[in-house]
Enzyme design. Structure first.
Site, short mmCIF file in Angstrom:
data_model
loop_
_atom_site.label_atom_id
_atom_site.label_comp_id
_atom_site.label_asym_id
_atom_site.label_seq_id
_atom_site.Cartn_x
_atom_site.Cartn_y
_atom_site.Cartn_z
N GLU A 167 0.83 -1.21 0.00
CA GLU A 167 0.00 0.00 0.00
C GLU A 167 0.87 1.26 0.00
OE1 GLU A 167 -3.89 1.65 2.55
OE2 GLU A 167 -2.80 -0.14 3.17
N LYS A 176 -9.44 3.26 -2.57
CA LYS A 176 -9.75 2.45 -1.40
C LYS A 176 -11.17 2.73 -0.93
CE LYS A 176 -7.52 0.95 2.91
NZ LYS A 176 -6.35 1.16 3.80
N CYS A 223 -5.85 -3.28 1.76
CA CYS A 223 -5.72 -3.57 3.18
C CYS A 223 -7.00 -3.94 3.92
CB CYS A 223 -5.03 -2.39 3.87
SG CYS A 223 -4.37 -2.83 5.51
N SER A 276 21.27 -0.80 33.66
CA SER A 276 21.02 -0.62 35.08
C SER A 276 21.09 -1.92 35.87
CB SER A 276 19.65 0.02 35.29
OG SER A 276 18.64 -0.83 34.80
#
Length: 706
Positions: free
Chosen positions: A45, A114, A176, A354
């Site tokens: 896309e 789309k 999509c 750490s």
């Protein structure tokens, strides 16, 4: 006889607004598809401009440069004799659409907009695009703008949701979100045999199987071929698009790309027989009666022999791949870090260690990235090799011999910055670093810097704050912890900018953060402390998953020194030892466990629960573990702490998105950062419900006694 067709699906690592690089990757994918005999090539896309352009879609430059790239594609000899399906933004009648442009031999056949836009989670497509809502059969015409108009032999292009046909073969292009909407069902009944879907689907823990299941189910219901192409890599945001393009027929996956890869271009192909679709559909008699009632769509004929008697063999069905959460966790953030390193042009990373699980997991992700880089170089990936030599390797060439680059699991692009207030954790990490001698590290004690800063305060006010362990108040204790945390951040950036300079090397280092998603949700960190960094690979990952990942590293990377870290209680290491023992633990400080935090986070974000609805759900979830009053106190305490610390979310380091309950402010989690932390109305409703429940319990006990 059969009607064989060869289709190609491409996963590309496209960068937002990198029109030059995007063009080259598209051309390379088309060339590879043709070399494999494909007559149709599908890309991801918005591949021309990049998927993550965001508000750059408001700029006319984005549309102009996209058309310029399209013109280059149309005139390139590489695109001849293959149907190319590419993604780009199109403005039609002053409205912006997310489109597919399908062309063949210098002619644009169709612009396909789309229909359904993603407007949830990380996606805000309706901010920039409009959905194509003209569902009528009337053909829309798009008048091409320069520079495309100078190439076309005709002045207008079809702009609609149409079908492409060639002597009976029928194809439908989609984008999509259409995969979730099941729009392919109607298309299949309309005679479509090949469904194509260009996607921009990001990686998320526990999500990989969903895409595969959707593609399989799309064709098992009424047959057909489904071709899915997906974006891959980091597109300039917190998301990592994990590729995994695939091709399926009649409910079976026949070709599937890799989920995580250092390669920028990946092309998969499949040679399939369309007769298999027709024979499959003839057995679905219950659906055949529905076809006659459908209204026919407008079609566009294509002048290309789509099906041919080629020499490619019919693709055999491949076994479905299974993904483990920890395995994808090991590779997803690692690939995301590699993309970020390349685009920033820096020479490596600096990580403030750490001594706990969080910073250890971050170090292991970088280690995993280095393993993937070395593997890609060994496999002959020219892009990875070129960047490694140009930007990274020359910084360490005096330390590592050239022959070590392609072979071992070498940390070729990392500089460790080690500091700790606790001798126990210092020795633990010394053993870890000693196990891999190719990691450069610095052992530094920050006590001098902290004393100097506190000394300034003492000179001005005449007051000397003390830790709680030395008789100080809670306010003094918290303030001194914050001084240490912020001093770490200042020193981390100083060493990141000048470490290579001090060794006569060019470039700088990116500072890595290591705050997990649960601590961010609770606000259990200091603003602008060592959690403030350039990027954070674990910022969207829960503490529980981090522990699983550390165990995975012990078993798969042979980092046995991590075992002592797994057994140590999580601590911020900001208070002095008491009788030689750790006096501070994270869960005691937070007033809740990490397991509880994960539950709160999922209910708050995914379950969309406020205080009252969360209490009602937890009453059932924790039945037999906590009394109603205890559940009420836990929920109220969480929301009180959440609202007090919500403002810290505005300063979060950009983090790899991996969890759906991420509290990332103004990007994924659109909630206020200022609250009335009393929650008086909501908490009163909880208290009333507790009273009601306890009253019912008392009445039930009395009835039993009677």
């Amino acid at each position: 006889m059969g009607r064989k067709v060869t289709l190609a699906s491409c996963a590309l690592n496209q960068w937002a607004l990198d029109f030059e690089g995007n063009l080259l990757r598209i051309l390379e994918s088309i060339e590879r598809a043709k070399a494999k005999g494909a007559k149709y090539r599908l890309g991801p896309e918005l591949e021309i401009c990049g998927f993550g352009c965001a508000d750059h879609f408001y700029e006319s430059d984005t549309f102009l440069h996209s058309f310029q790239v399209l013109a280059k594609l149309l005139t390139s000899p590489i695109t001849e004799d293959i149907i190319c399906d590419v993604g780009m933004p199109i403005m039609h009648k002053n409205v912006c659409y997310n489109c597919r442009v399908i062309f063949l031999n210098r002619k644009i056949l169709l612009i396909r907009p789309k229909l359904l836009l993603a407007i949830r989670g990380n996606y805000r497509e309706q901010r920039w695009f409009s959905p194509w809502s003209k569902r009528s059969r009337k053909l829309q015409v798009y008048f091409a703008t320069l520079p495309v108009n100078s190439i076309e032999d005709f002045p207008h292009i079809p702009h609609q949701n149409l079908l492409l046909c060639e002597k009976g073969e029928c194809m439908q292009s989609s984008l999509c979100f259409c995969l979730l909407s099941s729009s392919h069902i109607g298309m299949g009944l309309d005679g479509v045999e090949i469904f194509t879907n260009s996607s921009g689907s990001h990686h998320e823990l526990r999500k990989a199987h969903l895409r595969v299941d959707l593609v399989k189910s799309a064709t098992v219901k009424n047959g057909g071929i489904y071709v899915l192409a997906n974006q891959k890599g980091c597109d300039g945001e917190r998301l990592y698009y994990d590729g995994c393009s695939m091709i399926a027929i009649n409910g079976n996956i026949v070709a599937q790309g890799s989920q995580f890869s250092m390669d920028d271009v990946e092309v998969i192909t499949a040679t399939l027989d369309l007769e298999d679709i027709r024979s499959y559909r003839t057995g679905l008699s219950s659906q055949n009666t529905m076809v006659a009632s459908l209204r026919c769509r407008i079609v566009i004929n294509i002048l290309l022999r789509f099906c041919q008697d080629n020499k490619n063999k019919i693709q055999t069905i491949t076994k479905r791949k299974h993904w483990q959460v920890i395995f994808s966790f090991s590779l997803g953030p690692a690939c995301w870090l590699w993309d970020y390193l390349r685009r920033s042009g820096q020479a490596g990373f600096l990580l403030p260690l750490s001594g706990g699980i969080d910073s250890s997991a971050t170090a292991c992700i970088v280690f995993s990235m280095c393993c993937q880089v070395c593997l890609a170089v060994k496999d002959g990936s020219m892009r990875v090799c070129m960047y490694t030599v140009t930007y990274v390797y020359d910084q360490y060439i005096t330390r590592f011999p050239p022959e070590t680059l392609p072979q071992g699991k070498v940390s070729i692009c990392i500089c460790f910055f080690l500091y700790s207030l606790l001798h126990k954790t210092r020795s633990t990490f010394y053993n870890l670093l000693k196990a891999n001698r190719k990691i450069y590290h610095i052992n530094l004690n920050i006590d001098v810097a902290v004393k100097a800063i506190v000394g300034i305060f003492t000179v001005v006010t005449g007051k000397s704050p003390q830790f709680r362990a030395h008789g100080g108040s809670s306010r003094e204790n918290l303030a001194l912890q914050n001084v240490q945390a912020r001093t770490r951040m200042l020193l981390a950036y100083l060493f990141a900018q000048l470490s290579l300079w001090a060794h006569g090397k060019r470039g700088g280092l990116l500072v890595l953060g290591s705050a997990n998603v649960d601590e961010s949700l609770r606000g259990y960190f200091t603003k602008y402390d060592c959690s403030s960094a350039d990027i954070n690979p674990i910022g969207g990952i829960s503490k529980m998953d981090l522990r699983g990942f550390i165990q995975y590293c012990i078993e798969n990377f042979q980092l046995t020194a991590l075992r002592s870290i797994m057994s140590a209680p999580p601590t911020a290491e900001l208070e002095p030892l008491r009788a030689g023992q750790v006096s501070q633990t994270d869960e005691a400080d937070m007033g809740m466990t990490y397991a509880e935090l994960s539950v709160y986070g999922r209910l708050r974000k995914i379950g969309a629960c406020g205080p009252y609805s969360m209490f009602c759900k937890l009453i059932d979830m924790w039945k037999g573990i906590c009394t109603p009053q205890q559940v009420a106190e836990k929920v109220k305490y969480f929301f009180r702490m959440y609202s007090i610390n919500r403002h810290k979310m505005t300063t979060l380091t950009p983090a790899y998105h991996a969890e759906n309950y991420s509290p990332d402010d103004n990007r994924f989690d659109l909630r206020p950062f200022l609250y009335n932390s009393a929650w008086s109305w909501q908490f009163r409703c909880i208290d009333k419900q507790v009273t009601k429940i306890e009253s019912n319990i008392t009445s039930s006990i009395c009835e039993d006694l009677d």
